[in-house]
Design a protein around this motif. Structure first.
Motif, PDB file in Angstrom:
ATOM      1  N   VAL A 129      33.554 -37.879-105.379  1.00 43.72           N
ATOM      2  CA  VAL A 129      32.461 -38.363-104.661  1.00 43.72           C
ATOM      3  C   VAL A 129      31.158 -38.740-105.243  1.00 43.72           C
ATOM      4  O   VAL A 129      30.314 -38.746-104.389  1.00 43.72           O
ATOM      5  N   MET A 130      30.970 -38.199-106.456  1.00 45.97           N
ATOM      6  CA  MET A 130      29.661 -38.194-107.064  1.00 45.97           C
ATOM      7  C   MET A 130      28.773 -39.233-107.060  1.00 45.97           C
ATOM      8  O   MET A 130      27.714 -39.221-106.764  1.00 45.97           O
ATOM      9  N   MET A 131      29.673 -40.501-107.047  1.00 38.78           N
ATOM     10  CA  MET A 131      28.743 -42.023-107.003  1.00 38.78           C
ATOM     11  C   MET A 131      28.797 -42.352-105.642  1.00 38.78           C
ATOM     12  O   MET A 131      28.100 -43.341-105.563  1.00 38.78           O
ATOM     13  N   ILE A 132      29.179 -41.924-104.667  1.00 37.81           N
ATOM     14  CA  ILE A 132      29.261 -42.581-103.139  1.00 37.81           C
ATOM     15  C   ILE A 132      27.846 -42.095-102.668  1.00 37.81           C
ATOM     16  O   ILE A 132      27.191 -41.152-102.496  1.00 37.81           O
ATOM     17  N   PRO A 133      27.037 -43.231-102.512  1.00 41.73           N
ATOM     18  CA  PRO A 133      25.802 -43.016-102.132  1.00 41.73           C
ATOM     19  C   PRO A 133      25.624 -42.758-100.521  1.00 41.73           C
ATOM     20  O   PRO A 133      26.487 -43.359 -99.632  1.00 41.73           O
TER      21      PRO A 133
ATOM     22  N   PHE B  24      28.484 -30.441 -97.403  1.00 41.73           N
ATOM     23  CA  PHE B  24      28.992 -31.760 -97.744  1.00 41.73           C
ATOM     24  C   PHE B  24      29.742 -32.263 -96.410  1.00 41.73           C
ATOM     25  O   PHE B  24      29.747 -33.422 -96.129  1.00 41.73           O
ATOM     26  N   ILE B 233      27.705 -50.047-109.469  1.00 40.40           N
ATOM     27  CA  ILE B 233      27.762 -49.161-108.042  1.00 40.40           C
ATOM     28  C   ILE B 233      26.420 -49.174-107.533  1.00 40.40           C
ATOM     29  O   ILE B 233      26.012 -49.319-106.299  1.00 40.40           O
ATOM     30  N   ASN B 237      24.676 -51.276-104.068  1.00 40.59           N
ATOM     31  CA  ASN B 237      23.916 -50.776-103.034  1.00 40.59           C
ATOM     32  C   ASN B 237      22.592 -51.242-103.213  1.00 40.59           C
ATOM     33  O   ASN B 237      21.511 -50.693-102.360  1.00 40.59           O
ATOM     34  N   ILE B 286      33.209 -49.351-103.425  1.00 42.34           N
ATOM     35  CA  ILE B 286      32.496 -48.459-104.394  1.00 42.34           C
ATOM     36  C   ILE B 286      33.655 -47.438-104.529  1.00 42.34           C
ATOM     37  O   ILE B 286      33.539 -46.906-105.777  1.00 42.34           O
ATOM     38  N   SER B 290      34.383 -45.946-108.300  1.00 38.23           N
ATOM     39  CA  SER B 290      33.941 -44.585-108.611  1.00 38.23           C
ATOM     40  C   SER B 290      35.362 -44.026-109.215  1.00 38.23           C
ATOM     41  O   SER B 290      35.373 -43.035-110.188  1.00 38.23           O
TER      42      SER B 290
END
Lengths: 292, 324
Positions: A129-133, B24, B233, B237, B286, B290
């Motif tokens: 999930v690191m790169m999910i903005p 989270f 990525i 965005n 994305i 990822s």
């Protein structure tokens, strides 16, 4: 070159030779790029001191003028309030950085120091999930805040930073390299609680990594435009990027001096911080990349 | 004895992860699920009390978004602008890396150059967008002024109303903000290479160009790939610059998918349902990228160790069986 085993430590003739044209090209390109990067900010500074009429006659000048006060007066009674924006951004960035740094360190410690069943899946999850903005969940996030009446609340920009996967990842890399479990072990023998050990022994070890990550987190939060622009509508809560975006509005269209001054004021704190910390920032970028 | 110890402490692993997990779930996972749900409803407007799930035609929003001309345009723009900025950015970053890490021609003032090149990256993107908007003003902006003084143009150009120039400027701004960052990451990669490799190349008589293409680039392949995926990525965005620079204009030429989603949901019509569907489609893209990144970053040594361990266990089992 048959005897190069003997002369190897010496500088070989190839190394000494420098083609002057080649070197000149390198320096010309580098100086050009440096000007390209720095000149816009110099232009902001100069034009912030010049009147709109002067700017309309000649948009580029190297000599400052003396209209900074009258440019500042344009902001009177208008929506663009650099000081309010500065204050809000400072609150949001400081608090969210503090939360992100502390809790990411705690999570990274949990991932390095303890053996637990879900540890590896959890770490895999964090990397996934690191790169999910945040932008992509923005509509759900906005609806949630809206239903709870929490739009126009700076806390909603601060608290989510407790979960910062990227930072956890970097801290874990750092801890794996620099934390010896014997220290933790000996603290246990001395009767320290686990939480106490983390706060008093592990956190100080992590200081260098925390400092670099804190800078990036702070800058990222300071520069964030998307989240504040969907959550904040009240004038007195607007952060710096939202304030800057106002300068495009019609009220300022003809007031170029004021636009330049406004832009310069928003850039100034960042430039000061950058020039003070440049060495660490550039090193930090490099550090973050090496692991890749 | 050793085993009992790990069991008794393992609960702290869970306890210390709680804040992260809770935050989270509340601020990322739940909003994502909520966004997915909204994508299947008819949620519109500010004060909507009731929302209905589109039970007869579940993917109506998705179909409608895909059929929207602006979405297709925005998707195309996003890729176009990203490619237009990424290729020159990487080319320049590689060139600078080659120069700065070349031991044969030591460049002076490297620190100064690095600090200057990285500076645009740290400045608020919103400020940068407005700044370039001001620079390209018609008829008297700094750019027109400089080009006229240097004799490149006779009449001031109205840059911001032309579609092609507006796109190029956005790509240029991205390039301007990110080439320093790419350079610093690539240089750090090159510094990490064992100097003995370069010495060997030099002894074999490789010149600068050969060394760079046959030694340096293969050695930093990982970092190049990492930069590619992270930049992609980020590029998908892209929001701040196109949004503040011209609010997606002129004629949607600088509308990226993020700008499209933002304008659909939060400007004017508040069509949350379609915007959700659009963001979910971007989300899926994305996630795919990822996963690629995840694959690049995986810990190879650990993987190997794991494999070996598994193999050892298997062999031991086989042996045990054989004995039995």
């Amino acid at each position: 070159m048959s005897d190069n085993t003997k002369t190897a430590p010496k500088i070989s003739p190839l190394k000494k030779r420098k083609n002057p044209i080649y070197m000149a090209v390198i320096y010309i390109v580098c100086i050009f790029l440096a000007i390209l990067c720095l000149f816009p900010f110099y232009l902001l500074l100069i034009n912030a001191t010049r009147s709109t009429t002067q700017i309309q006659q000649h948009a580029v000048s190297l000599i400052p003028s003396h209209f900074i006060k009258s440019n500042w007066n344009v902001f009177n009674g208008k929506e663009f309030k650099p000081i309010v924006g500065f204050k809000n951004s400072l609150i949001v960035s400081t608090c969210s950085t503090a939360l992100a740094v502390y809790f990411s360190a705690l999570t990274a410690y949990a991932l390095t120091a303890y053996e637990w069943k879900l540890r590896d899946p959890f770490f895999g999850f964090i990397m996934g999930v690191m790169m999910i903005p945040g932008q992509l969940s923005s509509i759900g996030f906005y609806q949630m805040c809206y239903k709870l009446g929490l739009t126009n609340n700076l806390l909603m920009l601060i608290i989510p930073s407790i979960a910062a996967p990227m930072m956890v990842f970097f801290y874990r890399q750092y801890l794996q390299a620099s934390l010896s479990l014997e220290i933790v072990e000996s603290a246990r023998i001395d009767g320290a609680g686990e939480f106490y050990t983390f706060n008093k022994i592990v956190l100080p070890i992590m200081k260098p990594a925390m400092a670099t990550q804190a800078i990036f987190s702070f800058v990222g939060s300071w520069n964030n435009l998307f989240m504040p622009s969907i959550l904040l509508t009240k004038k007195e809560l607007k952060t710096m990027p939202l304030m800057v975006a106002l300068l495009r509005g019609d009220i300022y269209r003809t007031e170029f001096g004021a636009i330049y001054l406004g832009l310069f004021l928003t850039v100034l704190p960042l430039i000061i911080v950058y020039l003070l910390l440049a060495r660490y920032i550039v090193a930090g970028v490099a550090l973050g990349a090496v692991k890749g | 004895m050793g085993k009992r110890k790990t069991i008794s402490y393992s609960k702290f692993g869970y306890i210390f992860s709680i804040p992260f997990v809770v935050a989270f779930c509340v601020f990322t996972l739940y909003p994502v699920l909520y966004t997915i749900l909204i994508g299947f409803t008819d949620l519109k407007g500010v004060n909507t009390k009731e929302i209905h799930i589109l039970s007869d035609n579940l993917f109506k929003n998705y179909k409608e978004v895909l059929a929207t001309k602006t979405f297709k345009l925005a998707f195309g723009n996003t890729w176009k602008i990203w490619i237009m900025n990424f290729i020159p950015q990487m080319a320049l970053a590689l060139l600078l890396t080659a120069w700065f890490t070349d031991t044969r021609s030591k460049i002076k003032c490297q620190g100064f150059f690095k600090v200057s090149f990285y500076m645009p990256n740290i400045i608020t993107a919103a400020t940068v967008g407005i700044m370039f908007n001001t620079f390209f003003q018609y008829p008297v902006g700094p750019v027109n002024d400089i080009l006229k003084t240097l004799g490149f143009i006779n009449e001031p150009v109205n840059w911001l109303i032309k579609k092609a120039t507006a796109q190029n400027i956005v790509a240029f701004i991205q390039f301007w903000q990110w080439f320093g960052y790419s350079m610093v990451t690539l240089i750090s990669g090159v510094i990490g290479i064992d100097p003995a490799i370069f010495e060997a190349a030099e002894m074999d008589g490789a010149n600068r160009v050969q060394t760079f293409f046959y030694v340096t680039i293969p050695c930093i392949r990982q970092i190049l790939l990492f930069s590619l995926v992270t930049s992609l990525i980020g590029g998908l965005n892209m929001f701040d610059i196109p949004q503040v620079f011209l609010e997606g204009g002129p004629d949607n030429a600088t509308t990226t998918t993020s700008v499209f989603i933002y304008q659909l949901a939060f400007k004017g019509k508040y069509i949350y349902c379609k915007a959700s569907a659009a963001s979910m489609m971007m989300f899926i893209i994305i996630v795919i990228f990822s996963c690629i990144l995840f694959y690049i970053l995986r810990d190879k040594d650990e993987q190997k160790a794991k494999k070996l361990r598994k193999q050892a266990i298997k062999e031991a089992k086989l042996k045990a069986k054989g004995v039995a």
